[in-house]
Design a protein around this motif. Sequence first.
Motif, mmCIF file in Angstrom:
data_model
loop_
_atom_site.group_PDB
_atom_site.id
_atom_site.type_symbol
_atom_site.label_atom_id
_atom_site.label_comp_id
_atom_site.label_asym_id
_atom_site.label_seq_id
_atom_site.Cartn_x
_atom_site.Cartn_y
_atom_site.Cartn_z
ATOM 1 N N SER A 125 -4.680 12.891 7.552
ATOM 2 C CA SER A 125 -5.296 12.930 8.878
ATOM 3 C C SER A 125 -4.233 12.965 9.969
ATOM 4 O O SER A 125 -3.039 12.727 9.728
ATOM 5 N N ALA A 126 -4.682 13.225 11.189
ATOM 6 C CA ALA A 126 -3.769 13.217 12.336
ATOM 7 C C ALA A 126 -3.298 11.812 12.663
ATOM 8 O O ALA A 126 -2.239 11.628 13.281
ATOM 9 N N ASP A 127 -4.066 10.811 12.247
ATOM 10 C CA ASP A 127 -3.732 9.404 12.516
ATOM 11 C C ASP A 127 -3.896 8.619 11.216
ATOM 12 O O ASP A 127 -4.840 7.854 11.050
ATOM 13 N N PRO A 128 -2.964 8.800 10.270
ATOM 14 C CA PRO A 128 -3.126 8.162 8.955
ATOM 15 C C PRO A 128 -2.895 6.652 9.006
ATOM 16 O O PRO A 128 -1.948 6.180 9.633
ATOM 17 N N TRP A 129 -3.782 5.927 8.330
ATOM 18 C CA TRP A 129 -3.601 4.491 8.147
ATOM 19 C C TRP A 129 -3.126 4.171 6.734
ATOM 20 O O TRP A 129 -2.943 3.008 6.394
ATOM 21 N N ILE A 130 -2.928 5.236 5.940
ATOM 22 C CA ILE A 130 -2.390 5.113 4.590
ATOM 23 C C ILE A 130 -1.151 6.004 4.512
ATOM 24 O O ILE A 130 -1.194 7.174 4.907
ATOM 25 N N ALA A 131 -0.057 5.465 4.016
ATOM 26 C CA ALA A 131 1.168 6.243 3.898
ATOM 27 C C ALA A 131 1.054 7.264 2.780
ATOM 28 O O ALA A 131 0.360 7.044 1.783
ATOM 29 N N GLY A 132 1.749 8.379 2.931
ATOM 30 C CA GLY A 132 1.757 9.417 1.910
ATOM 31 C C GLY A 132 2.932 9.283 0.967
ATOM 32 O O GLY A 132 3.549 8.217 0.842
ATOM 33 N N ALA A 133 3.250 10.385 0.300
ATOM 34 C CA ALA A 133 4.277 10.366 -0.745
ATOM 35 C C ALA A 133 5.648 9.963 -0.217
ATOM 36 O O ALA A 133 6.403 9.256 -0.885
ATOM 37 N N VAL A 134 5.992 10.412 0.983
ATOM 38 C CA VAL A 134 7.280 10.067 1.606
ATOM 39 C C VAL A 134 6.980 9.578 3.024
ATOM 40 O O VAL A 134 6.994 10.361 3.985
ATOM 41 N N PRO A 135 6.680 8.289 3.171
ATOM 42 C CA PRO A 135 6.232 7.777 4.470
ATOM 43 C C PRO A 135 7.253 8.049 5.577
ATOM 44 O O PRO A 135 8.436 7.741 5.412
ATOM 45 N N PRO A 136 6.813 8.608 6.696
ATOM 46 C CA PRO A 136 7.724 8.841 7.814
ATOM 47 C C PRO A 136 7.978 7.588 8.636
ATOM 48 O O PRO A 136 8.822 7.598 9.535
ATOM 49 N N ARG A 137 7.265 6.525 8.330
ATOM 50 C CA ARG A 137 7.414 5.257 9.034
ATOM 51 C C ARG A 137 7.942 4.195 8.077
ATOM 52 O O ARG A 137 7.692 4.261 6.867
ATOM 53 N N PRO A 138 8.636 3.174 8.597
ATOM 54 C CA PRO A 138 9.180 2.134 7.724
ATOM 55 C C PRO A 138 8.188 1.038 7.356
ATOM 56 O O PRO A 138 8.524 0.148 6.570
ATOM 57 N N ASP A 139 6.972 1.094 7.924
ATOM 58 C CA ASP A 139 6.013 0.000 7.735
ATOM 59 C C ASP A 139 4.878 0.386 6.790
ATOM 60 O O ASP A 139 3.743 -0.067 6.943
ATOM 61 N N GLY A 140 5.195 1.218 5.788
ATOM 62 C CA GLY A 140 4.199 1.574 4.786
ATOM 63 C C GLY A 140 4.867 2.063 3.516
ATOM 64 O O GLY A 140 5.855 2.799 3.568
ATOM 65 N N ALA A 199 1.267 18.067 2.803
ATOM 66 C CA ALA A 199 2.580 17.825 2.198
ATOM 67 C C ALA A 199 2.730 16.377 1.734
ATOM 68 O O ALA A 199 3.420 16.104 0.738
ATOM 69 N N GLN A 200 2.096 15.443 2.421
ATOM 70 C CA GLN A 200 2.197 14.031 2.044
ATOM 71 C C GLN A 200 1.289 13.671 0.865
ATOM 72 O O GLN A 200 1.351 12.566 0.347
ATOM 73 N N LEU A 201 0.453 14.606 0.440
ATOM 74 C CA LEU A 201 -0.424 14.392 -0.710
ATOM 75 C C LEU A 201 -0.282 15.606 -1.638
ATOM 76 O O LEU A 201 -1.103 16.516 -1.610
ATOM 77 N N PRO A 202 0.753 15.649 -2.474
ATOM 78 C CA PRO A 202 1.067 16.851 -3.254
ATOM 79 C C PRO A 202 0.212 17.018 -4.509
ATOM 80 O O PRO A 202 0.720 17.184 -5.621
ATOM 81 N N LEU A 203 -1.080 17.001 -4.331
ATOM 82 C CA LEU A 203 -1.999 17.295 -5.418
ATOM 83 C C LEU A 203 -2.286 18.793 -5.447
ATOM 84 O O LEU A 203 -2.178 19.477 -4.426
ATOM 85 N N ALA A 204 -2.691 19.296 -6.613
ATOM 86 C CA ALA A 204 -3.190 20.669 -6.679
ATOM 87 C C ALA A 204 -4.409 20.787 -5.771
ATOM 88 O O ALA A 204 -5.172 19.825 -5.592
ATOM 89 N N ALA A 205 -4.597 21.966 -5.212
ATOM 90 C CA ALA A 205 -5.662 22.157 -4.226
ATOM 91 C C ALA A 205 -7.024 21.721 -4.758
ATOM 92 O O ALA A 205 -7.813 21.070 -4.050
ATOM 93 N N GLY A 206 -7.317 22.059 -6.012
ATOM 94 C CA GLY A 206 -8.615 21.720 -6.569
ATOM 95 C C GLY A 206 -8.768 20.266 -6.961
ATOM 96 O O GLY A 206 -9.888 19.809 -7.242
#
Length: 303
Positions: free
Chosen positions: A265-280, A217-224
């Motif tokens: 990943s389960a432990d992302p070091w890169i924020a996704g489309a809508v970061p759940p944390r304020p530090d990314g 969900a944090q990387l909304p690219l087409a599957a392919g």
Amino acid sequence: MHRHARRRGIPTRGGSAAVVVALALLLAGCPTARRVPEGNPDRPIEAGDRYVALGDSYTAGYLTGELDPASGGCLRSLDNYPHRIARALDLELTDVSCGGATTENVTAAQQPSRGDAVPPQLDAVGEDTALVTIGLGGNDFNVFGVLVVNCVLAGQQDRTGSPCADLVAENPESLDNIGTIRDRLVDVVTAVRDRAPDARILLVGYPQTFPATTGCAQLPLAAGDVPFAYDALVSLNSAVSSAARKSGAAYVDVWTASEGHDICSADPWIAGAVPPRPDGAPYHPYPEEQELVAGLLLDVLGN
């Protein structure tokens, strides 16, 4: 890379030539480049030495710490990897990294998306500079922006297909932008060495932003297009590492060290489309990635 990627129209088959070219060139091979003098790759770095950090937003590290009030629209963090290194080694830091910077902004002024224009990053380098780190290339030809804007928008119309990869397959004729990025980075190292002939120069690669096969969900690219985006960054890092070999600079391999910490990943070091944390910021590093890069650089420097 900049925290705000400019929105463009959804790419369609036979769509804008600029988008097609940008996509098609991500995975192209690299031509032979000229070799430049090796400089001083083993210079010891000591307390009090001058350190200049050149780079884009993956160096600036927006939201990974307190904002540098002097950074203006460049949005630099006071806890990004250059500041971490400077504190660890007691160096005199000049950090001119800037969100949205390309290799061209090493020798040309940059107008950030907000605030005043900033001088060429090379202006910060002087004859007494002992250490220079360079983290650039991802914004050239809008490589990163195509992946996180154009490809994401295309995926909204085709969730299961591979619209971006299909554009590449349908438009194989192109210039070699990845090879050009490599050559531009060689030119950057040459320009730095002209101003600081005794400096130690390190080219910093990019982390594993995208997973290899399956999105989320944090990387909304087409599957392919998930493997397409992954392969694009593999090619970008190949350009950076090749530039290091050609120029005699050291290459800092962030890609390998960040495996298992992509957006999905389960432990992302890169924020996704809508970061759940304020530090990314979206599609940009969390503090853990900046800590990783700082550690890798310190290892290379032998400190």
